[in-house]
Write a protein that holds these residues in place. Structure first.
Motif, PDB file in Angstrom:
ATOM      1  N   VAL A   5      23.166 104.763  82.957  1.00  0.00           N
ATOM      2  CA  VAL A   5      22.189 103.841  82.955  1.00  0.00           C
ATOM      3  C   VAL A   5      21.052 104.050  81.876  1.00  0.00           C
ATOM      4  O   VAL A   5      20.714 104.820  81.285  1.00  0.00           O
ATOM      5  N   PHE A   6      20.626 102.523  81.313  1.00  0.00           N
ATOM      6  CA  PHE A   6      19.664 102.407  80.315  1.00  0.00           C
ATOM      7  C   PHE A   6      18.503 101.764  81.318  1.00  0.00           C
ATOM      8  O   PHE A   6      18.481 100.656  81.921  1.00  0.00           O
ATOM      9  N   ASP A  52      26.601 101.585  81.323  1.00  0.00           N
ATOM     10  CA  ASP A  52      27.181 100.852  82.459  1.00  0.00           C
ATOM     11  C   ASP A  52      26.197 100.013  83.372  1.00  0.00           C
ATOM     12  O   ASP A  52      26.529  98.852  83.800  1.00  0.00           O
ATOM     13  N   LEU A  53      25.049 100.297  83.343  1.00  0.00           N
ATOM     14  CA  LEU A  53      23.814  99.548  84.199  1.00  0.00           C
ATOM     15  C   LEU A  53      22.780  99.728  83.053  1.00  0.00           C
ATOM     16  O   LEU A  53      22.235 100.642  82.997  1.00  0.00           O
ATOM     17  N   ALA A  54      22.146  98.452  83.201  1.00  0.00           N
ATOM     18  CA  ALA A  54      20.776  98.260  82.542  1.00  0.00           C
ATOM     19  C   ALA A  54      19.895  98.058  83.721  1.00  0.00           C
ATOM     20  O   ALA A  54      20.046  97.202  84.540  1.00  0.00           O
ATOM     21  N   VAL A  55      18.896  98.775  83.890  1.00  0.00           N
ATOM     22  CA  VAL A  55      17.857  98.624  84.924  1.00  0.00           C
ATOM     23  C   VAL A  55      16.596  98.101  83.947  1.00  0.00           C
ATOM     24  O   VAL A  55      16.109  99.009  83.466  1.00  0.00           O
ATOM     25  N   VAL A  56      16.120  96.964  84.400  1.00  0.00           N
ATOM     26  CA  VAL A  56      15.175  96.345  83.520  1.00  0.00           C
ATOM     27  C   VAL A  56      13.708  95.910  84.351  1.00  0.00           C
ATOM     28  O   VAL A  56      13.858  95.203  85.270  1.00  0.00           O
ATOM     29  N   ASP A  57      12.729  96.370  84.034  1.00  0.00           N
ATOM     30  CA  ASP A  57      11.524  95.857  84.460  1.00  0.00           C
ATOM     31  C   ASP A  57      10.949  94.609  84.116  1.00  0.00           C
ATOM     32  O   ASP A  57      11.600  94.119  83.185  1.00  0.00           O
ATOM     33  N   HIS A  80      26.541  96.047  84.137  1.00  0.00           N
ATOM     34  CA  HIS A  80      25.684  95.174  84.990  1.00  0.00           C
ATOM     35  C   HIS A  80      24.287  95.376  84.608  1.00  0.00           C
ATOM     36  O   HIS A  80      23.778  96.408  84.193  1.00  0.00           O
ATOM     37  N   VAL A  81      23.574  94.314  84.959  1.00  0.00           N
ATOM     38  CA  VAL A  81      22.098  94.358  84.666  1.00  0.00           C
ATOM     39  C   VAL A  81      21.327  93.776  86.035  1.00  0.00           C
ATOM     40  O   VAL A  81      21.835  92.993  86.417  1.00  0.00           O
ATOM     41  N   VAL A  82      20.369  94.774  86.208  1.00  0.00           N
ATOM     42  CA  VAL A  82      19.644  94.432  87.448  1.00  0.00           C
ATOM     43  C   VAL A  82      18.269  94.465  86.940  1.00  0.00           C
ATOM     44  O   VAL A  82      17.661  95.268  86.002  1.00  0.00           O
ATOM     45  N   VAL A  83      17.325  93.954  87.678  1.00  0.00           N
ATOM     46  CA  VAL A  83      15.810  93.617  87.395  1.00  0.00           C
ATOM     47  C   VAL A  83      15.236  94.539  88.553  1.00  0.00           C
ATOM     48  O   VAL A  83      15.376  94.138  89.603  1.00  0.00           O
TER      49      VAL A  83
END
Length: 125
Positions: A5-6, A52-57, A80-83
């Motif tokens: 995770v990033f 694998d997954l970017a979690v972005v505010d 994948h990218v989620v906000v």
């Protein structure tokens, strides 16, 4: 093996709580963090294909999460990218999806769904 995770989050308290919570899942490990749009894009540019997954505010110290999400377009199929935001209005959700986010989660009311999403990514990368 946990997903990498990033985490792009400018609030230190949220980072301090989210990183161990993801580790406790056993499905995700935070490999790096950023607090601004420029910092996030710089890290992503140097680590293409390694997360694998970017979690972005949505709101950041500089810039916005939308710029980070847009930069991730063209990412590899396993990425994948989620906000994850405190500002989950309908307009925000639409803007994030239009920018290329896979999902949008409310930090206040949808953390359980967010963690389930992380577990799903772990089960089927």
């Amino acid at each position: 093996m946990p997903i990498s995770v990033f985490l792009v989050e400018d609030n230190q308290k949220i980072r301090e709580n989210l990183i161990p919570a993801l580790a406790d899942l056993g499905a995700a490990s935070v490999m790096a963090t950023a607090e601004s749009e420029d910092e996030a894009i710089g890290w992503l540019a140097k680590h293409k294909g390694q997360w694998d997954l970017a979690v972005v505010d949505f709101f950041l110290k500089q810039g916005t999460g939308l710029g980070v999400v847009q930069w991730c377009n063209g990412r590899e199929a396993h990425q994948h990218v989620v906000v994850l935001t405190n500002y989950p209005t309908q307009a925000t959700r639409v803007a994030c999806r239009d920018a290329g986010a896979d999902r949008v989660f409310d930090k206040s009311t949808e953390l359980e769904e967010f963690f389930e999403y992380c577990l799903d990514r772990h089960r089927k990368p």
